[in-house]
Write a protein that holds these residues in place. Structure first.
Motif, PDB file in Angstrom:
ATOM      1  N   GLY A  17       0.815  -1.213   0.000  1.00 36.36           N
ATOM      2  CA  GLY A  17       0.000   0.000   0.000  1.00 36.36           C
ATOM      3  C   GLY A  17       0.841   1.253   0.000  1.00 36.36           C
ATOM      4  O   GLY A  17       0.552   2.228  -0.710  1.00 36.36           O
ATOM      5  N   ALA A  18       1.919   1.258   0.779  1.00 38.94           N
ATOM      6  CA  ALA A  18       2.822   2.413   0.810  1.00 38.94           C
ATOM      7  C   ALA A  18       3.478   2.617  -0.550  1.00 38.94           C
ATOM      8  O   ALA A  18       3.617   3.757  -1.017  1.00 38.94           O
ATOM      9  CB  ALA A  18       3.879   2.230   1.892  1.00 38.94           C
ATOM     10  N   GLU A  19       3.851   1.528  -1.207  1.00 40.54           N
ATOM     11  CA  GLU A  19       4.455   1.639  -2.539  1.00 40.54           C
ATOM     12  C   GLU A  19       3.445   2.198  -3.542  1.00 40.54           C
ATOM     13  O   GLU A  19       3.788   3.057  -4.365  1.00 40.54           O
ATOM     14  CB  GLU A  19       4.987   0.282  -2.994  1.00 40.54           C
ATOM     15  N   GLU A  20       2.202   1.717  -3.479  1.00 37.20           N
ATOM     16  CA  GLU A  20       1.150   2.241  -4.365  1.00 37.20           C
ATOM     17  C   GLU A  20       0.921   3.727  -4.104  1.00 37.20           C
ATOM     18  O   GLU A  20       0.758   4.510  -5.041  1.00 37.20           O
ATOM     19  CB  GLU A  20      -0.160   1.470  -4.171  1.00 37.20           C
ATOM     20  N   ALA A  21       0.893   4.116  -2.838  1.00 40.38           N
ATOM     21  CA  ALA A  21       0.693   5.527  -2.491  1.00 40.38           C
ATOM     22  C   ALA A  21       1.849   6.377  -2.998  1.00 40.38           C
ATOM     23  O   ALA A  21       1.644   7.446  -3.587  1.00 40.38           O
ATOM     24  CB  ALA A  21       0.540   5.677  -0.980  1.00 40.38           C
ATOM     25  N   ARG A  22       3.074   5.906  -2.792  1.00 36.81           N
ATOM     26  CA  ARG A  22       4.263   6.640  -3.241  1.00 36.81           C
ATOM     27  C   ARG A  22       4.258   6.791  -4.759  1.00 36.81           C
ATOM     28  O   ARG A  22       4.458   7.879  -5.280  1.00 36.81           O
ATOM     29  CB  ARG A  22       5.527   5.903  -2.785  1.00 36.81           C
ATOM     30  N   ARG A  23       3.986   5.689  -5.443  1.00 38.83           N
ATOM     31  CA  ARG A  23       4.002   5.698  -6.913  1.00 38.83           C
ATOM     32  C   ARG A  23       2.931   6.620  -7.491  1.00 38.83           C
ATOM     33  O   ARG A  23       3.153   7.293  -8.486  1.00 38.83           O
ATOM     34  CB  ARG A  23       3.807   4.266  -7.416  1.00 38.83           C
ATOM     35  N   GLY A  24       1.759   6.677  -6.841  1.00 38.55           N
ATOM     36  CA  GLY A  24       0.659   7.491  -7.363  1.00 38.55           C
ATOM     37  C   GLY A  24       0.529   8.868  -6.741  1.00 38.55           C
ATOM     38  O   GLY A  24      -0.410   9.604  -7.062  1.00 38.55           O
ATOM     39  N   GLY A  25       1.450   9.227  -5.834  1.00 35.63           N
ATOM     40  CA  GLY A  25       1.353  10.523  -5.181  1.00 35.63           C
ATOM     41  C   GLY A  25       0.097  10.643  -4.329  1.00 35.63           C
ATOM     42  O   GLY A  25      -0.495  11.713  -4.212  1.00 35.63           O
TER      43      GLY A  25
END
Length: 168
Positions: free
Chosen positions: A26-34
């Motif tokens: 989830g953190a990676e998805e959030a980081r990748r999508g801003g």
């Protein structure tokens, strides 16, 4: 709290290996999508809401809220060593069943709901079934890392500190 992208990434956290994997994804998805990351720890009184309502005890309820908050903080420490780098994160402790809490928080169609699932599980969990039928946004399921059968029993007793001692 909102990130640069549309919607937020909402992650269900329980402290299980699957939920820790979901928190990392989830953190990676959030980081990748801003996007903002919202980590949700749902809890209920151990005796159940029905019995609690017959004999309410705010001190007891506060104790279990504090326990849930500590588990959520431990999850962040175990996965990231503190706050996740490069992402705006919010931690929420909600008194409700996990499926209800997650679907309520991830109510925007632009949100992404991330949940962990046990590796190799034959039947879907109550949480998975609830989310699948009630979520109003996209759902990402993240499997727990596989653990060899012979190690499962021993690993139930292992803490994050045990892994930290390996390199010393």
């Amino acid at each position: 709290m909102s990130g640069h992208g549309t919607g937020r990434v909402v992650v269900g956290v329980s402290g299980s290996l699957a939920s820790l994997a979901a928190l990392r994804a989830g953190a990676e998805e959030a980081r990748r999508g801003g996007r903002a990351l919202i980590a949700v720890m749902a809890w209920e009184p151990p005796e159940g809401e029905g019995l609690y309502l017959r004999h309410p005890d705010p001190v007891w309820a506060r104790h279990w809220w504090n326990e849930a908050r500590a588990r959520l903080d431990r999850a962040f420490d175990e996965v990231f060593g503190g706050p996740p780098p490069g992402v705006e994160a919010e931690r929420r402790v909600i008194r409700a069943r996990p499926g209800h809490a997650l679907c309520d928080v991830a109510a925007d169609p632009d949100d992404l709901l991330v949940i962990g699932v046990r590796h190799g599980r034959r039947r879907t969990s109550r949480l998975h079934r609830h989310v699948r039928s009630h979520a109003s946004c996209a759902v990402l399921t993240v499997p727990a890392p596989p653990v060899p059968k012979g190690m499962r029993r021993a690993l139930r007793k292992v803490t994050a500190e045990d892994f930290a001692l390996v390199g010393e």
